[in-house]
Design an enzyme around this catalytic site. Sequence first.
Site, short mmCIF file in Angstrom:
data_model
loop_
_atom_site.label_atom_id
_atom_site.label_comp_id
_atom_site.label_asym_id
_atom_site.label_seq_id
_atom_site.Cartn_x
_atom_site.Cartn_y
_atom_site.Cartn_z
CB SER A 1 -0.87 0.00 1.27
OG SER A 1 -1.49 1.25 1.49
CE1 TYR B 1 -4.15 -2.07 5.13
CE2 TYR B 1 -3.24 0.10 4.67
CZ TYR B 1 -3.78 -1.10 4.22
OH TYR B 1 -3.92 -1.32 2.87
#
Length: 267
Positions: A143, A156
């Site tokens: 990401s 995350y």
Amino acid sequence: MTELTGKTALVTGSVQGIGLSIATCLAKAGARVALHGLATPEQAAEAVAAVKGAGAPEAKFFDADIRDIAAVDAMMQAVAEWGGADILVNNAGIQKTASYAELDAATWDAIIGVNLSGAFHTMRHALPVMAERGYGRVINIASVHGLVASVNKAPYVASKFGLVGMSKVAALEYAAAGTKAKGGVTVNCIAPGWTETVLIEPQVAARAALHGGDRDLGIADLLAEKQPTKRTSNPSEIGELALWLCNPVAHNVTGTTIPVDGGWTAQ
């Protein structure tokens, strides 16, 4: 189009979104595809049908909780018996946005377990076999949050930074495996920015609420803040990049993290 006839690909988290798009792209190139996810029998059957319809000579669904080491071990053994993963795409991922004050240990453990530990356990099974064959591709879906941080995403961001670092180590350990002709063994990350998946829906909803519930304005608000192109990516775009990384000509592209983020991480 890359020719993947005779190759087997395992794509985790592939019953929808980016994972299914990657699986479909690999299927179009002739790969056998092992699908994975936590899905109902109907969802699994739909994904298998979609991948076969795209051109996979064979497709099979594997059901394993990626947080459970024993379940991952069993899945990797089953995939090995099915032909073994020449291509491994670690796409399974979860996210929850919350501040440090709001987060609890269970949320941390779940996100790290799926996004980081699960990828490690699939890789430790797959990479030695890839090295023996002289060809292998590990593509980890990271990401932009594996490169830059945002507030309210501590587990995350930690998981995706960890995934990028872990991939670099694997790339170095297997850099000399195989040959140019065979394609070698490479390990890379793709780092999507805002991409049209269910994973971003909670954030879209939160922004939409600031604009009277208007979803389009909520998306525009998110894009204006982070993504200079002000355009989202389609999951199929991630799939096409993953397919290119599988090409033998990409034998020297290893240890990289490729952003697909509209300039987000260039700022």
